[in-house]
Scaffold this active site. Structure first.
Site, PDB file in Angstrom:
ATOM      1  N   ARG A  42      52.647   2.930 -74.040  1.00  0.00           N
ATOM      2  CA  ARG A  42      53.013   4.280 -73.645  1.00  0.00           C
ATOM      3  C   ARG A  42      53.850   4.307 -72.368  1.00  0.00           C
ATOM      4  O   ARG A  42      54.936   4.865 -72.339  1.00  0.00           O
ATOM      5  CB  ARG A  42      51.712   5.043 -73.423  1.00  0.00           C
ATOM      6  CG  ARG A  42      51.781   6.507 -73.403  1.00  0.00           C
ATOM      7  CD  ARG A  42      50.370   6.994 -73.175  1.00  0.00           C
ATOM      8  NE  ARG A  42      49.435   6.027 -73.768  1.00  0.00           N
ATOM      9  CZ  ARG A  42      48.857   6.210 -74.949  1.00  0.00           C
ATOM     10  NH1 ARG A  42      49.041   7.308 -75.608  1.00  0.00           N
ATOM     11  NH2 ARG A  42      48.057   5.281 -75.444  1.00  0.00           N
ATOM     12  N   THR A  43      53.308   3.701 -71.322  1.00  0.00           N
ATOM     13  CA  THR A  43      53.988   3.784 -70.031  1.00  0.00           C
ATOM     14  C   THR A  43      55.351   3.094 -70.085  1.00  0.00           C
ATOM     15  O   THR A  43      56.344   3.621 -69.597  1.00  0.00           O
ATOM     16  CB  THR A  43      53.122   3.157 -68.922  1.00  0.00           C
ATOM     17  OG1 THR A  43      51.852   3.806 -68.922  1.00  0.00           O
ATOM     18  CG2 THR A  43      53.767   3.327 -67.570  1.00  0.00           C
ATOM     19  N   LYS A  48      54.733 -19.937 -67.542  1.00  0.00           N
ATOM     20  CA  LYS A  48      55.035 -21.338 -67.233  1.00  0.00           C
ATOM     21  C   LYS A  48      54.703 -21.665 -65.785  1.00  0.00           C
ATOM     22  O   LYS A  48      55.146 -22.682 -65.250  1.00  0.00           O
ATOM     23  CB  LYS A  48      56.505 -21.623 -67.524  1.00  0.00           C
ATOM     24  CG  LYS A  48      56.853 -21.385 -68.993  1.00  0.00           C
ATOM     25  CD  LYS A  48      58.343 -21.394 -69.230  1.00  0.00           C
ATOM     26  CE  LYS A  48      58.669 -20.878 -70.634  1.00  0.00           C
ATOM     27  NZ  LYS A  48      60.032 -20.399 -70.762  1.00  0.00           N
ATOM     28  N   ARG A  94      54.188  -3.292 -63.581  1.00  0.00           N
ATOM     29  CA  ARG A  94      52.748  -3.180 -63.832  1.00  0.00           C
ATOM     30  C   ARG A  94      52.156  -4.569 -63.685  1.00  0.00           C
ATOM     31  O   ARG A  94      52.714  -5.541 -64.208  1.00  0.00           O
ATOM     32  CB  ARG A  94      52.481  -2.642 -65.227  1.00  0.00           C
ATOM     33  CG  ARG A  94      51.009  -2.811 -65.596  1.00  0.00           C
ATOM     34  CD  ARG A  94      50.616  -2.083 -66.810  1.00  0.00           C
ATOM     35  NE  ARG A  94      50.622  -0.647 -66.576  1.00  0.00           N
ATOM     36  CZ  ARG A  94      50.167   0.238 -67.463  1.00  0.00           C
ATOM     37  NH1 ARG A  94      49.719  -0.168 -68.642  1.00  0.00           N
ATOM     38  NH2 ARG A  94      50.193   1.526 -67.200  1.00  0.00           N
ATOM     39  N   HIS A 117      48.193   4.433 -60.157  1.00  0.00           N
ATOM     40  CA  HIS A 117      49.128   4.608 -61.271  1.00  0.00           C
ATOM     41  C   HIS A 117      49.825   5.946 -61.003  1.00  0.00           C
ATOM     42  O   HIS A 117      49.529   6.946 -61.644  1.00  0.00           O
ATOM     43  CB  HIS A 117      48.349   4.630 -62.592  1.00  0.00           C
ATOM     44  CG  HIS A 117      49.203   4.577 -63.825  1.00  0.00           C
ATOM     45  ND1 HIS A 117      50.579   4.625 -63.790  1.00  0.00           N
ATOM     46  CD2 HIS A 117      48.870   4.496 -65.128  1.00  0.00           C
ATOM     47  CE1 HIS A 117      51.040   4.563 -65.029  1.00  0.00           C
ATOM     48  NE2 HIS A 117      50.033   4.481 -65.859  1.00  0.00           N
TER      49      HIS A 117
END
Lengths: 315, 192
Positions: free
Chosen positions: A63-64, A91, A113, A141
């Site tokens: 969604r975000t 890695k 995020r 958020h």
């Protein structure tokens, strides 16, 4: 709508805690003007032409991330998506090295995020690009809280004086923390409720009221915000069973009668029907859950627009 | 913007503005042989009261209401990367423009950059049959090949002057003044 009293001068949007009420209002007012774009036949403006935005998602998000991506495209920015799986991060590259490599490609803004609180702040200090926090651990958020506030304001005409009940996993929720800061700065009254095991110690210090039952929390509420129970964390046994959780804190039409008759129901998604919210409530007339998603695009456009105007000298 | 401005001359008072608006309204109706498909679109901020005044006058003369739209050109400005902070975006409110005869209205025509932005904005909305331009004051100094179809008054100005247009609907009085900057000009980007 009153004339905004501030101009935007921040390079980054890291959290709601740092913002003033006037800055929050500027973002919401800008979003409200930008919302008209989605009603046009050509849903695009040239404002961010030639700007590059990197979406750096170290945690899964549908969604975000898509909301940011649509917002960027509607403003004509060039976008680049990085997700954790398949990137150099797997890695063994450090966050700073990844970021410095991205910087070498001269992006204007980075949306990040990350599972660790403070990761966006670290990037913001090290990079010339503006940084937007799209969720850092259980910390903040900010764009979710802004779109929630935008949705409430659109439905109720104001934020000040409203009673907002937030129910569920308060402990692990970055959405709650950003919302508590924002709603209080804008003069709303916030009541939280949830299992004791998911209620952080000292939450009252943020100025919220703690209710022990769902019924107490939603009594006369104007807004009821249900949080997702993170089923994937259930190994930790915060409560005995999903059925018991639903009995204690699940929102049903019957229980909703205690809230104001015109109360609205919100959920940041993704929702677990039958766990924190009954299906008939999620789909019912009180629900503004899909409006939240739609409003998310306008709010993120507003944030991108405001940040992209802060130029090199200020950085 | 922080420059000191002093009033140099009043070039239009309320009565003169009213006569000019009446004349422009007549020209718009004459040129378009009436008001069918006519749509007046005011460019924020001072283009809006001009569009309203012209629409009211045309409606009175022709006996038909003329629809109005409001255009905010902020997202289409060509100087966003040079000014210090993002200007405040206001809402654009337009009825359908496909096939309409659009008359863009603004208070002052200067560099022509605002009109360029407005034209770009319009084509993102649809395809008008034609677009005309009405301005109360044409002060010269164009930087783009743009001319108005309807001009209230052409006023020669210098770059260190400002034209201030006030409407009773928004500013309490109908008046046009020339203001002179006391400090040496660094021309406000995005000026018309």
């Amino acid at each position: 709508m009153s004339e905004p009293t501030v101009r935007w001068s921040r390079k980054d949007l890291l959290g709601i805690a740092d913002l003033s009420a006037a800055e929050i209002q500027l973002i919401l007012d800008t979003a409200s003007s930008l919302q008209e774009i989605e009603r046009r036949p050509i849903k695009k403006v040239p404002t961010m032409r030639g700007k590059t935005v990197v979406n750096l998602f170290f945690e899964a998000s549908t969604r975000t991330r898509s909301s940011f991506e649509i917002a960027e495209k509607r403003l004509s920015a060039d976008t680049l998506n990085f997700s954790a799986s398949g990137s150099a991060l797997e890695k063994g590259e450090s966050l700073i090295d990844t970021a410095l490599n991205l910087q070498a490609m001269a992006p204007d803004l980075i949306v990040i995020r990350h599972k660790h609180p403070g990761a966006p702040h670290l990037l913001a200090r090290r990079l010339r690009a503006g940084v937007i926090n799209a969720g850092d651990g259980a910390h903040e958020h900010p764009t979710q809280a802004l779109l929630d506030a935008f949705t409430i304001r659109q439905r109720k005409g104001r934020l000040a004086g409203l009673k907002v009940a937030i129910i569920g996993d308060i402990e692990h929720s970055r959405v709650v923390r950003s919302n508590i800061h924002l709603l209080q700065k804008m003069g709303a009254r916030v009541v939280v409720a949830g299992p004791r095991t998911l209620m952080p110690v000292g939450i009252e210090k943020l100025g919220v009221e703690v209710a022990h039952t769902l019924d107490e929390a939603i009594a006369d509420a104007d807004v009821v915000m249900m949080l997702r129970i993170q089923l994937e964390r259930q190994g930790r046994m915060a409560f005995p069973s999903i059925r018991e959780y639903f009995q204690m804190f699940g929102l049903t039409a019957q229980r909703l009668l205690r809230a104001k008759p015109d109360a609205i129901i919100m959920h940041p998604g993704p929702m677990n029907r039958g766990v924190e919210i009954a299906s008939d409530v999620a789909d019912g007339p009180w629900s503004v859950i899909l409006e939240q998603v739609a409003n998310g695009v306008a709010v993120r456009m507003a944030v991108l627009y405001l940040l992209s105007g802060v130029h090199e000298e200020a950085r | 913007m922080s420059d000191q401005l002093t009033a140099k001359a009043t070039i239009l008072d309320g009565d003169e503005m009213a006569r000019i608006v009446r004349r422009m309204a007549g020209e718009i109706a004459e040129r378009n042989r009436g008001v069918s498909d006519l749509l007046l679109i005011g460019i924020r901020t001072r283009g809006v009261p001009l569009a309203e005044a012209l629409a009211a006058e045309i409606s009175r003369m022709e006996g038909h209401a003329v629809p109005i739209g409001v255009l905010d050109i902020t997202l289409y400005r060509d100087d966003l990367s040079t000014i210090a902070q993002q200007p405040v975006v206001k809402e654009t409110l337009l009825p359908p423009i496909d096939g309409a005869v659009v008359v863009l209205c603004d208070d002052v025509l200067y560099t022509g950059r605002t009109v360029r932005a407005a034209l770009d904005h319009l084509v993102d909305y649809g395809r008008p049959r034609s677009v005309q331009l009405a301005v109360l004051i044409d002060r010269g100094h164009r930087e783009l090949p743009i001319q108005a179809d309807f001009v209230g008054r052409a006023v020669p100005t210098s770059a260190d002057e400002d034209v201030e247009v006030r409407f009773s609907a928004t500013d309490g009085a109908d008046q046009v003044r020339i203001l002179k900057r006391a400090a040496q000009p660094s021309r406000e980007p995005g000026a018309r």
